[in-house]
Write a protein that holds these residues in place. Structure first.
Motif, PDB file in Angstrom:
ATOM      1  N   SER A 124       0.760  -1.248   0.204  1.00 36.58           N
ATOM      2  CA  SER A 124      -0.079  -0.110  -0.129  1.00 36.58           C
ATOM      3  C   SER A 124       0.889   1.208   0.080  1.00 36.58           C
ATOM      4  O   SER A 124       2.151   1.357   0.387  1.00 36.58           O
ATOM      5  CB  SER A 124      -0.953  -0.015   1.060  1.00 36.58           C
ATOM      6  OG  SER A 124      -0.327  -0.006   2.080  1.00 36.58           O
ATOM      7  N   GLN A 125       0.258   2.411  -0.396  1.00 37.68           N
ATOM      8  CA  GLN A 125       1.093   3.637  -0.450  1.00 37.68           C
ATOM      9  C   GLN A 125       1.658   3.920   0.841  1.00 37.68           C
ATOM     10  O   GLN A 125       3.156   4.245   1.027  1.00 37.68           O
ATOM     11  CB  GLN A 125       0.243   4.800  -0.849  1.00 37.68           C
ATOM     12  CG  GLN A 125       0.957   5.899  -1.223  1.00 37.68           C
ATOM     13  CD  GLN A 125       0.236   7.092  -1.436  1.00 37.68           C
ATOM     14  OE1 GLN A 125      -0.897   7.437  -1.091  1.00 37.68           O
ATOM     15  NE2 GLN A 125       0.820   8.322  -1.797  1.00 37.68           N
ATOM     16  N   VAL A 126       1.060   3.689   1.882  1.00 33.80           N
ATOM     17  CA  VAL A 126       1.700   4.104   3.183  1.00 33.80           C
ATOM     18  C   VAL A 126       2.840   3.243   3.693  1.00 33.80           C
ATOM     19  O   VAL A 126       3.765   3.640   4.113  1.00 33.80           O
ATOM     20  CB  VAL A 126       0.512   3.894   4.435  1.00 33.80           C
ATOM     21  CG1 VAL A 126       1.429   4.007   5.877  1.00 33.80           C
ATOM     22  CG2 VAL A 126      -0.410   5.322   4.244  1.00 33.80           C
ATOM     23  N   TYR A 127       2.317   1.716   3.376  1.00 33.12           N
ATOM     24  CA  TYR A 127       3.653   0.871   3.536  1.00 33.12           C
ATOM     25  C   TYR A 127       4.919   1.084   2.742  1.00 33.12           C
ATOM     26  O   TYR A 127       5.941   1.162   3.099  1.00 33.12           O
ATOM     27  CB  TYR A 127       3.127  -0.645   3.094  1.00 33.12           C
ATOM     28  CG  TYR A 127       4.218  -1.628   3.430  1.00 33.12           C
ATOM     29  CD1 TYR A 127       3.987  -2.499   4.472  1.00 33.12           C
ATOM     30  CD2 TYR A 127       5.208  -2.058   2.405  1.00 33.12           C
ATOM     31  CE1 TYR A 127       4.960  -3.506   4.884  1.00 33.12           C
ATOM     32  CE2 TYR A 127       5.983  -2.857   2.554  1.00 33.12           C
ATOM     33  CZ  TYR A 127       6.091  -3.651   3.771  1.00 33.12           C
ATOM     34  OH  TYR A 127       6.904  -4.623   3.928  1.00 33.12           O
ATOM     35  N   ASN A 128       4.835   1.449   1.472  1.00 32.09           N
ATOM     36  CA  ASN A 128       5.689   1.897   0.604  1.00 32.09           C
ATOM     37  C   ASN A 128       6.394   3.127   1.107  1.00 32.09           C
ATOM     38  O   ASN A 128       7.657   3.135   1.237  1.00 32.09           O
ATOM     39  CB  ASN A 128       5.271   2.000  -0.925  1.00 32.09           C
ATOM     40  CG  ASN A 128       4.901   0.700  -1.560  1.00 32.09           C
ATOM     41  OD1 ASN A 128       5.095  -0.193  -0.876  1.00 32.09           O
ATOM     42  ND2 ASN A 128       4.267   0.807  -2.545  1.00 32.09           N
TER      43      ASN A 128
END
Lengths: 480, 193
Positions: free
Chosen positions: B30-34
């Motif tokens: 996900s964007q936050v993870y990345n």
């Protein structure tokens, strides 16, 4: 050369200095102990750091003989509580038995040599070896082996003889000491004249010290004597190796004036023939933050109020008077012992440790340098506070000690960087013939009005205490 | 943090490893993870390249930075081995600044400096109760080359972090470094983990 001889006679604790008996200890290649620890010239051959034969002799003559520090009784308050520690390369169980006594027994099953206790700490009424099931009490006594009717231990051997090998134990200020030399010197004989000064650190309050948590442990690729000889109160290295203490504004002086002001260098170094030592330092001449405190003409109690010793609160001051003599309290209030060591492998740091937030609750730490082979040593860092200190103070003191000593300590990470390099040097065919020099000697001199006993070295710190460490080493190695 | 001394021998529930606590997982990829993963890589690079000011800029001023010691235990208490009463690091923002300030002058332990590689893997992320804060658990493998020694020193650890969203980036609000060795093989922790 002439000067050296005069200094030598002046400082040597033996009265008959000129009639030095040659040591009977001779290594297989013909090298004598006198070629390694040179009592005439106050030098030690670098070879002592790498020699395998010498190492094995040290294990027998020093570590299997003298008193060794294993921990603190606050680590094992309940019956059955145990910790596992090392007496050099001998692993031992330190356990509290039902009668409340602290016992130290070899962690080697007398059946087939397996470790009986595989954990580092816990509580057990019975220690059972996982190999064949032999079982032992916390005091080391043999209980029995499985299938009792078949007598796995044989018919001819008395069960009483099948316990774990026991060491002699002594508690001093709650510190747990043990020795295999059951008929050897008592603990008080081992401490000697240094006891008067050690009491000011370890036996000064009603409820004593406690260990704040299990010790930090890490290994260094060097011989135990590399940190060992430094624990003989090497004061002088502070100015250069630990100059970040001055640069960071902890001790007096600035980056530019370190060698002019020489903070922490002037005081009274105390020592004794057993090789122990302590550096007694006036706080106002050592630390920047105390430089302007008006101590002049103050009574002992007033001084204690102005600047309580590391680890002590103002509320605890009456306890000092209850537990120590007036002379001892007076010393604690004026020129307290701060760093030093007990022979062979203990370093003591009971220091003021000024904090970035302006406080100075102090840091109380003890290290043992545990031999793990000729080229390896385990650094064990015990961190203390007074049991009666408030919780916040204990918290601060833990932080002070962790930030300045041991694994990541900003003082001792620099020591840990030097020692392995000295060790590397000691391997060279030519380098190993280089000598460590202890020729800056002051000589025993009693300062005016000084009360305690021992060998005393007032003024700028010199090599005397470290040389006494090597003489204690010589004495034990030379003993038959 | 209130302080209560516990004996070495006493087992207690604070000594369990724990790992990721929140169950509001941030999905891998996900964007936050990345973005958080990218931040961890940036942090490792700042430390490996000894851009110490860049590292300090990634840290929140209320940071708690600790490395508890490990103990070997057996039997029913075998998993209670993270001793949160004693630490290899026990730091706040002020003490980290003291340490990094020292590195600029006579810190012989890092002069000459170690050559380090910090390998960060097994990253798991979850949302904290405080909005904008993320619990980030990662594995650290540190290889450290000293002087002319051909043998590297190394250590492995799990890091339990909280990263806080600040001005479109992330700042490190807490880190618990759980080393795997009960006796460290490294001669000091003069480098950050």
């Amino acid at each position: 050369m002439c000067m050296t001889r005069i200094n030598y006679k002046k400082m040597h604790y033996r009265e008959n200095a000129q009639m030095l008996q040659k040591s009977k200890l001779v290594l297989r290649d013909g090298t004598s102990l006198d070629d390694l620890v040179m009592r005439e010239s106050n030098e030690v051959s670098l070879r002592v750091m790498t020699d395998e034969e010498l190492y094995h002799l040290e294990m027998e003559k020093i570590f299997a003989k003298t008193w060794l520090l294993l921990g603190h009784e606050s680590e094992i308050p309940e019956p059955g509580d145990f910790i596992v520690r090392d007496m050099a390369e001998d692993n031992v169980i330190v356990a509290r038995s039902q009668d409340g006594e602290v016992n130290v027994s070899l962690n080697v099953c007398p059946h087939r040599g397996m470790r009986v206790c595989l954990g580092e700490a816990g509580n057990k009424r019975i220690h059972q070896c996982i190999y064949h099931g032999w079982a032992f009490r916390p005091n080391g006594d043999f209980i029995g082996a499985p299938v009792e009717r078949e007598k796995m231990h044989g018919n001819d051997v008395d069960k009483k003889t099948l316990g774990l090998k026991k060491a002699k134990v002594h508690l001093y200020g709650g510190l747990i000491f043990a020795t295999w030399n059951v008929d050897g010197p008592s603990f008080d004989e081992y401490l000697g004249d240094i006891k008067y000064y050690m009491d000011q650190l370890f036996c000064r309050t009603d409820n004593g010290l406690e260990l704040l948590g299990p010790p930090q442990r890490f290994t260094l690729p060097c011989n135990w004597k590399v940190p060992g000889e430094q624990s003989g109160s090497d004061g002088f290295h502070t100015l250069t190796l630990h100059r970040s203490l001055m640069e960071g504004g902890v001790m007096g002086g600035t980056a530019e004036s370190i060698y002019d002001q020489a903070p922490g260098m002037y005081g009274v170094d105390v020592s004794c023939k057993q090789g122990h030592s302590l550096r007694c330092l006036e706080a106002e001449k050592t630390f920047k933050m105390f430089a302007d405190v008006p101590f002049e003409g103050k009574s002992t109690r007033e001084r204690l109020e102005l600047l309580t010793p590391p680890g002590i609160t103002k509320e605890m001051i009456p306890e000092l008077f209850r537990n120590l003599s007036e002379d001892q309290v007076n010393q604690l209030a004026t020129i307290p012992p701060q760093v030093g060591g007990l022979f062979p492998n203990i370093l003591i740091a009971f220091i003021f440790a000024p904090r970035t937030d302006g406080g100075s609750s102090g840091a109380l730490a003890l290290h043992t340098y545990v031999p793990k082979g000729p080229g390896k040593v385990e650094f064990v860092n015990y961190i203390f506070a007074e049991k009666d200190a408030p919780e916040q103070m204990k918290r601060d003191m833990l932080q002070n000690s962790v930030q300045q000593t041991g694994t990541s300590g900003t003082i001792e990470q620099d020591d840990a960087d030097v020692w392995p390099v000295i060790m590397k040097n000691a391997r060279g065919a030519v380098s190993k013939g280089i000598t460590l020099k202890y020729q800056a000697l002051h000589g025993h001199e009693r300062p005016e009005g000084w009360v305690g006993e021992g060998l005393l070295y007032p003024g700028f710190t010199k090599d005397d205490t470290q040389w006494n460490w090597w003489l204690a080493y010589y004495d034990l190695m030379d003993a038959v | 943090m209130t302080w209560k001394t516990k004996s070495t021998a006493a087992p207690d529930s604070t000594t369990i490893l724990r790992g990721l606590v929140s169950n509001k997982r941030v999905a891998l990829g996900s964007q936050v993870y990345n973005r958080i993963l990218e931040t961890l890589y940036d942090e490792a690079a700042a430390l490996d390249e000894r851009r110490i000011d860049d590292w300090i800029a990634m840290i929140a001023q209320d940071i708690i930075y600790q490395a508890p010691i490990r103990l070997t235990r057996t039997g029913p208490n075998r998993d209670r081995d993270v001793m949160r009463t004693m630490f290899h690091f026990d730091e706040d923002y002020g003490s980290l600044l003291m340490r990094t300030g020292r590195l600029q002058k006579s810190a012989w332990a890092e002069d000459p400096p170690s050559r380090c590689r910090r390998f960060i893997t097994n990253v798991r992320i979850a949302e904290c109760e405080t909005p904008g804060e993320y619990e980030v658990v990662s594995y650290l493998y540190l290889e450290r080359s000293r002087g002319d020694s051909p043998e590297n020193e190394n250590t492995t650890a799990e890091r339990r972090d909280v990263w806080r969203e600040v001005d479109g980036g992330y700042k490190l609000a807490s880190r618990e470094i759980i080393v795997d060795q009960s006796v460290l093989g490294m001669s000091n922790f003069a480098v950050f983990l």
